[in-house]
Design a protein around this motif. Structure first.
Motif, PDB file in Angstrom:
ATOM      1  N   GLN A 494       1.786  -3.351  -1.528  1.00 12.79           N
ATOM      2  CA  GLN A 494       2.027  -2.284  -2.394  1.00 12.79           C
ATOM      3  C   GLN A 494       0.912  -1.038  -1.891  1.00 12.79           C
ATOM      4  O   GLN A 494       1.120   0.197  -1.685  1.00 12.79           O
ATOM      5  N   ARG A 497       1.408   0.247   1.536  1.00 11.44           N
ATOM      6  CA  ARG A 497       2.641   0.525   1.899  1.00 11.44           C
ATOM      7  C   ARG A 497       3.263  -0.237   3.203  1.00 11.44           C
ATOM      8  O   ARG A 497       3.811   0.530   3.995  1.00 11.44           O
ATOM      9  N   SER A 610      -0.096   2.497  -5.470  1.00 12.76           N
ATOM     10  CA  SER A 610      -0.445   2.639  -4.296  1.00 12.76           C
ATOM     11  C   SER A 610      -1.614   3.529  -3.761  1.00 12.76           C
ATOM     12  O   SER A 610      -2.062   3.688  -2.701  1.00 12.76           O
TER      13      SER A 610
END
Length: 618
Positions: A494, A497, A610
């Motif tokens: 996360q 990404r 993130s």
């Protein structure tokens, strides 16, 4: 709170232990066909009346590494349980026996054949006539061959007759080229197998731009695998087979997207040359280069037998389907990732030669990148995270020697590599990946190092499903993952990404929604645009091994499941557009697909967990 913490830790340990039991249930089709041969119980029972003849005497006279052999059998006293085994070297005996326990102190035989067929194969009349003609496909394995007729079945074998000896014209010839990325983007490695030691001949690769006369010669390093480097049986005992010499040469300073030709060679001590076949490959694009780029990914293939030998139709029934489909489609992709459970030799070492021969048309033309699986690495007290015996005593040594990967330490099979707009972080699920481990630190560094403006497509790869899978045993445990798999890693996926995470191990195909912490974060199923918010997890372990099955209940995050053989193809058209396709090996048709269309701002935009802290200060 302390009691709750202890309970959670206990529950995690229980889940992990359950996975070790359930994930390694032994089915009949999990057993290696050669393991059914009770070698140590073999007794001699030679009969002069039995004739077994192999032709031709010399194979590969035009330099071929593969040949068909005819075996004619005349047996006045045939039975249902007669079978014919292929041996190499031809002179198999008990002189070098290394038995596994005290039960068999002086066995008559202690060497497994390469493969076998029942004597009545494709001829039901054998039981009445005692006559049959069998066809075997052999590959050059650096030694001569003979064929042995046994009676008594596999459990109580009696050696009845042995054929004449046949051999390849040059048993030591350089064969089975396999390409892989080096540690630099403009470097390609060529690895091959031969029977030439460095005392006999100097190995090298001759190469250059296709169509031009100017040639470069690059030296090769040489590695070997010794029997005493195996961790246990059968690899160390009945399954041992000399793998010859593995040579690797580094072709450097390649121009991007350029076609090169190459061939392997050896300079003999008398000054003469021995050459391998001529091959071509296309070099990798510069990292971030905007061009058409196509990637193939699958796991868990194994090897097939085109002559019908053994019972590979039960063990690796889809292996040749996948291999042949990829050979047929070779002009339409650029690089292959085989993500663990490569040959399924399981300690019957000769299978590795046969596997490298099987995939040579692919691996000699495009980079063939591999990951480590349980059937390459796992063995008790050998440093693997799992303590099963799935590697058959190989404990990673053979895969690490035969296949080059750009890892800092090939015994720790994690590495990163680039292909144009793709950045790959390849994990080794057979070593500890949890937070605080050496591998976890590597994976975070790998994910953090990519410039997403230049390389927008970030791919995570591991053999075991460290993310999500609704396979039957994960479903029964309630984890829907390799226990402890995503506990720490999902934060990395996360934070950085990750677009897609790929896994094998489960012998089927499954795709999830973009997901984070068990929650689908995007309602689309086939066309993703803008910010993704989570990672898509894909199980693509249907490369060829016997198929698995799914849990009856379909989780809401599972968008597509298919218990069939197949592979994934990713096509990056540019930095903004990606096509994902799941193809079945049987016909090469697309059965599941999706597209991603987005801009750089979508990749770097903040989503949950993130982005780091920010400030309104100017």
């Amino acid at each position: 709170m302390e009691d709750r913490s202890h309970c959670l830790k206990f529950f995690t340990i229980v889940l992990f232990c359950l996975s070790l039991v359930s994930a390694h249930r032994v089915h009949e089709y999990d057993k290696h066909p050669l393991s059914k041969f009770n070698i140590y119980k073999t007794t001699p029972g030679f009969r002069d009346s039995v004739i077994i003849t192999a032709t031709p005497l010399i194979l590969g006279s035009e330099g071929e590494g593969t040949a068909w052999v005819t075996v004619d059998l005349v047996n006045p006293d045939p039975s249902d349980d007669d079978w014919v085994a292929v041996y190499s070297p031809a002179n198999f005996n008990s002189s070098t026996c290394s038995v596994e326990n005290d039960e068999f102190q002086s066995p008559y035989l202690c060497t497994s054949p390469i493969k076998y067929k029942y004597a009545n194969f494709s001829n039901a009349n054998y039981n009445q006539t005692g006559n049959n003609t069998l066809k075997f496909q052999l590959i050059n394995q650096r030694a001569d061959f003979s064929f042995a007729l046994f009676s008594g079945g596999l459990s109580n074998p009696v050696l009845v007759a042995v054929s004449n000896v046949i051999t390849f014209s040059n048993p030591k010839a350089p064969l089975y080229a396999r390409l892989a990325h080096g540690k630099l983007w403009n470097e390609m490695t060529v690895t091959w197998t031969s029977g030439y030691s460095i005392d006999e001949a100097v190995p090298f690769v001759e190469w250059g731009l296709k169509g031009e006369e100017t040639r470069t010669r690059s030296p090769a390093g040489t590695l070997t695998v010794e029997q005493n480097s195996m961790c246990g049986a059968p690899a160390r005992t009945v399954g041992w087979h000399d793998l010859g010499f593995t040579h690797t040469s580094f072709l450097t300073n390649l121009w991007p997207n350029t076609v090169y030709s190459y061939r392997m060679g050896h300079i003999l001590s008398n000054g003469s040359y021995v050459w391998g076949k001529n091959y071509t490959f296309k070099s990798s694009p510069y990292p971030g280069q905007d061009s058409l780029q196509r990637v193939i990914i699958f796991g868990d293939m194994g090897k097939g037998e085109r002559d019908g030998s053994n019972e590979y139709s039960s063990k690796d029934p889809g292996a040749l389907n996948t291999t042949d489909q990829l050979i047929k489609d070779l002009p339409n992709y650029d690089i292959v990732f085989h993500i663990g459970d490569i040959s399924y030799a399981d300690g019957y070492v000769a299978d590795w030669d046969q596997f490298t021969a099987q995939v040579e048309p692919i691996a000699s033309a495009v980079p063939y990148m591999v990951a480590s699986g349980n059937h390459e690495r796992d063995w008790p007290d050998s440093g693997s995270f799992y303590t099963s015996t799935d590697s058959g005593g190989e404990c990673g040594v053979i895969a690490e020697t035969l296949y080059y990967v750009p890892a800092e330490n090939r015994a720790k099979f994690w590495y990163s590599t680039d292909y144009g707009m793709f950045h790959f972080c390849v994990a080794d699920s057979e070593h500890d990946w949890r937070k605080g481990s050496e591998q976890y630190r590597f994976l975070e560094k790998c994910l953090a190092s990519v410039d997403r403006r230049k390389q927008p497509w970030l791919i995570f790869v591991a053999h075991r499903p460290l993310g999500y899978s609704s396979n039957d045993w994960f479903g029964e445990e309630g984890s829907f993952e390799e226990p402890m798999g995503r506990d720490d890693l999902q934060r990395l996926w996360q934070k950085y990404r990750v677009d897609i995470a790929f896994y094998g191990h489960v012998h089927a195909y499954e795709r999830t929604c973009p997901i984070y912490q068990n929650v689908c974060v995007n309602s689309e199923e086939s066309h993703y645009s803008g910010t993704m918010n989570g990672t898509i997890h894909v199980v693509v372990g249907g490369g060829g091994h016997h198929l698995g099955s799914f849990f009856d209940t379909i989780p809401n995050w599972s968008l597509y499941r298919d218990a069939d053989w197949g592979f994934v193809k990713m096509t990056a058209f540019n930095r903004s557009s990606l096509l994902f396709e799941y193809k079945k090996s049987r016909d090469g048709e697309v059965y599941d697909s999706f597209t991603i269309n987005r801009e750089y701002k979508d990749v770097i935009s903040c989503v949950h967990d993130s982005c780091g802290p920010s400030t309104l200060a100017s």
